[in-house]
Design a protein around this motif. Sequence first.
Motif, short mmCIF file in Angstrom:
data_model
loop_
_atom_site.label_atom_id
_atom_site.label_comp_id
_atom_site.label_asym_id
_atom_site.label_seq_id
_atom_site.Cartn_x
_atom_site.Cartn_y
_atom_site.Cartn_z
N TYR A 180 0.84 -1.20 0.00
CA TYR A 180 0.00 0.00 0.00
C TYR A 180 0.88 1.26 0.00
O TYR A 180 0.63 2.22 -0.73
CB TYR A 180 -0.92 0.00 1.23
CG TYR A 180 -1.85 1.19 1.26
CD1 TYR A 180 -3.05 1.18 0.56
CD2 TYR A 180 -1.50 2.36 1.93
CE1 TYR A 180 -3.89 2.29 0.55
CE2 TYR A 180 -2.32 3.47 1.93
CZ TYR A 180 -3.52 3.42 1.23
OH TYR A 180 -4.33 4.53 1.21
N ARG A 181 1.91 1.25 0.82
CA ARG A 181 2.81 2.42 0.87
C ARG A 181 3.50 2.66 -0.47
O ARG A 181 3.64 3.78 -0.93
CB ARG A 181 3.86 2.21 1.96
CG ARG A 181 3.34 2.26 3.39
CD ARG A 181 2.81 3.60 3.77
NE ARG A 181 2.62 3.74 5.21
CZ ARG A 181 1.81 4.61 5.77
NH1 ARG A 181 1.09 5.45 5.03
NH2 ARG A 181 1.68 4.69 7.07
N ARG A 227 0.36 3.33 -3.35
CA ARG A 227 -0.53 4.47 -3.20
C ARG A 227 0.20 5.71 -2.70
O ARG A 227 -0.07 6.80 -3.14
CB ARG A 227 -1.66 4.12 -2.22
CG ARG A 227 -2.57 3.01 -2.71
CD ARG A 227 -3.38 3.46 -3.94
NE ARG A 227 -4.12 2.34 -4.51
CZ ARG A 227 -3.67 1.59 -5.51
NH1 ARG A 227 -2.49 1.84 -6.06
NH2 ARG A 227 -4.39 0.59 -5.98
N ASP A 228 1.11 5.52 -1.73
CA ASP A 228 1.78 6.69 -1.15
C ASP A 228 3.12 6.98 -1.81
O ASP A 228 3.67 8.06 -1.63
CB ASP A 228 2.00 6.48 0.36
CG ASP A 228 0.70 6.30 1.10
OD1 ASP A 228 -0.35 6.70 0.54
OD2 ASP A 228 0.70 5.78 2.23
N GLY A 229 3.66 6.01 -2.53
CA GLY A 229 4.92 6.22 -3.22
C GLY A 229 6.12 6.27 -2.31
O GLY A 229 7.17 6.79 -2.69
#
Lengths: 221, 542
Positions: free
Chosen positions: A137-138, A141-143
Motif C-alpha cells: 500500500y505504501r 498508493r503513497d509512493g
Amino acid sequence: MRYVIVTALVLAATAAGWLSFETRRNRLVWDHFDVVKHGILYRSGQLNADQLGDAVGQFRIKTLVNFQIAGPGVDYERALCKKLGIDFLNLPMPGDGFGEESQFREVLKACDDPNRRPVLIHCARGTCRTGAAVALYRYERDGWTVDDVAKEMRRQSYVDGWLPGYVFAMSKNKPDRDIFEPKVALDKNLPEPPTPEPKREVEVDGLPVVEGWKKEATHVR
Amino acid sequence: MSAESITKAARSSLRHRADRPETGFDLATLAIPMVFVAAAVGFVIIGGGNLELGPTEAKLGLSAVEPLGPFGQSLGGWDPGVWVGSVIPSRIWATASGMWNAAIVRWPAVIAGIVIGLFLVRSMRKAMGPRSACLMAVCWFGGVALIDRSADAGLDLVAGLGTILSLNRLLTKGSDWVAGLCASWAFLAGGWPPLALIGLAIVVLGRSGTSISFKMIIPIVVTVVGWSIWALAATRAEVWASALSLPLTQESAWTLALGVFGLGLPWSPFALLGFSRGIRETWTFEGRPYLVGWGQVALASLIVGTIIPGLASAATMPALAGLAIVAAASLESVLSTELSQAARGWLHAMTLAIVIGWTVLVLIWGGQLAMTVAYYRPVAITLIAIAIGTATVALSSAWLGDRRGTVAALLLVAISFKLAHFGHHVPEWNYRHSQAPWGRAIGQWVPQKQPIYVLHGWPADLVFAIGRPVRQLADPRLLPDRPGPSPKFVLLLKSEFDHWQDKWPKVISVARFEDESGEVRVLARTDGPFSWRKSAVEAAEE
C-alpha cells in the motif's frame, strides 16, 4: 520502612506478572493495532471477538481482512463479520509474509473502493503478513521509498529485512522507469566467437548425409 | 566605577580569600569539563540530528540549500521571515556535508546550544565556584529546551546565541565591543527583536557598567546599516521593509511564561527559590550581581515577550538562560548551606511534585506503550524502572532530609526526559507527524538537483523533504522556458492535473501519491525526451 519497601516490591511484581499474562492473552490491549491511514487502512494482530467488535464500531470498519490459513479461527471470524454486517476477506498465506502479489492486490482493491473502506487487515501478530500488505500500500498508493517502508516495518517489530524488497518487486509504482529507458541496453564489446563452417551434404551409399558422418557397423539379424 | 574595575576588584578579592585559595589545579576544577562534556553529549549530542524538521525549521533548511542572501529563500523567492545569520551555519553544514536532510538545521542548533552552555558555565564558575558550574551545565543541557531544540517549540538557538552571549558579556565585563558584536550577530540571525530585548535588559539592569557605550553601539550600527545596504541592493525595498515589520504582525504570546517554564523542566521550578531572600544571601558577594542580573533579565524578558507582539521568540532564549542560571545558583545554595524551614519545605514539595507527576505519567503512558507497541517496549520498560527508582530516591530524600538525594532524583528525571525524547518522541514524530516520508516519496522520482515547479505554496516541511529545489511559477505557460535540463517536473494537486488547460504546455503524469489524508498529488513532467538522453544519442550519432 523495610516492610513498606518489601510490600511495594511484591505488589509491583504481582501487578507486572498479571499485566504480562493478560497482555499475552490479548485481553488488555489490541495487539499491534495501528492506524496506517485514517479512514482507509488499519492494521493489527489477532484481536479477540470483543476487541474486533469495538474496532469495527470505533473506526467504522467495512472490510476485515484475515491473512491466516483457513481453520476454526478463520471460520469464527467469518461468522462474526456476518453478524457485524461487514465484508470478510480471507487471504491465506505463509506466516513469513511471502504471499502472492494477487493476494496483496486484493487489499489495495478494498482500500480503493469507497464502499469497502475503511479496511482492517490482520494476521496472527500483525508483523509479517500484515506488514507486507501495508508495504505494498505504501509503495503503490503513497509512493514511499524502500527505506521509509522498511523503517515502518521495523516499527512493527519486523526485523528480518527481506519483505520490503520482496514487496517492492511487486510494485507498479517504481521510480526511474521513465528516466532509465531503455530498460536493457547491451553493448557488444566481446570478440565474436568463430563461426563453424556449414556442414555439406554428401552421398553415401546413394543417400544424402552430412559430411563427417561415419557409417557405424550395423548388425542386422 | 567601570565594569572592568569592578571585575578586577572581584578577581583580587577572590585571590586573597582564605576560604577559596587559588591552587591552580584541583579535582573540582577537573570535574567541570567532565560534567560539561557528559551533560552535553548525554543530553544534546546523542541523537542531535535525528528529529525531522517541522514547518518553521524547514524554511531555514530550504534557505540553507539556496544561494546566500540578506534573507532566506523558499520556492525560489525571498522569505523575509528567515534572516541571514540563522542561515549561515546551516549553509556551511550543508556545503561541508553535501547532505540535504534535517541534520543541516539540527547540528548548528546543537553547536549553538553547546557554545551558550560553555560561556554560561564559565561565568558561573567565576561567580559561584566549580560545583555551581557543574550544576549550571546540568541545568542548561538537562532541560527540555536543549533536549528538544526544535523551533516549533519556540526555540531559536542560533539567534539566541548572540542575545545570550551579549547579555552575559554585559553582566560580566560590561558594555564593550564584544557585547556589540554578539548583539550584531543576534540582529543578523533574528532581526531587531533581539536588539530590542538587549536594550530592554540594559534599562532593567540600570547599572553603570552595563549602560550602552560607543564600543557596543558601533558594531551594531555598522551591522544594521551594512545589512540594510546589502538587502536594498539585492532585492526590493518592500522585502527589506517586510522583514523589519514582520514581527509586528504577530500577536501577544500570553502563554510564553508557561511555555518557558515547561521548556526549563525539570530545573525551572528551582529558579523560584531565587525569590527567597535567604537563598539569595547565600550567593557569593562577587557572584550576586551576575545572578541577580540574569534573574532580572529573565523576568523582564518574560514580561515584555508576553505583552509586546513580536518579542516572544527573541525573549524565550534569554528567559530560559536566566531561569537555568538562577536555578543552578539556588541548587548550589541548597547543597552548600543550611536552609530555612520554608525553603526546605519548598524544595522537597517541588521535587516531589515533579518526580511523582513524572512517575505517574510514565507508569500509565509507559505501561500502555509497553503493552501496545512492541517497538517501544524496551524504552517504556526502562523508563518505568527509572521512574520507580527516581520516586524511591525522592521519597527517601524527603523523608531523611537528604538534599543531595533530591538533586539526584531531579537528575534522574532529566535523564528520563532525554530517554523518552530519544526513544519515543523522535521516532514517533518522524513516522507519525513529519512530512519527511511523503516528501522523499516525491523526490525520488526526480534527478538530483533538477528543480520541481509548483503553481502555489506547499507546506515548507514537505518541500524541504522532497530534497530537490522547488520553484514556484506565476503561470504554467512559463514552464518550458525555465532554464536547466528538460523535461520540467511539476507537482500538482489532482484537481490541477485533471483541469490542466490545452493551451498550456502539455504535461504527462509521472507518478501519483496519496497524502496522509488520502488526497492525491500528481508529479507530472513536460512532454518530450529527457535532454540528457537526447544529448547522449546525438553524441553517439556523431
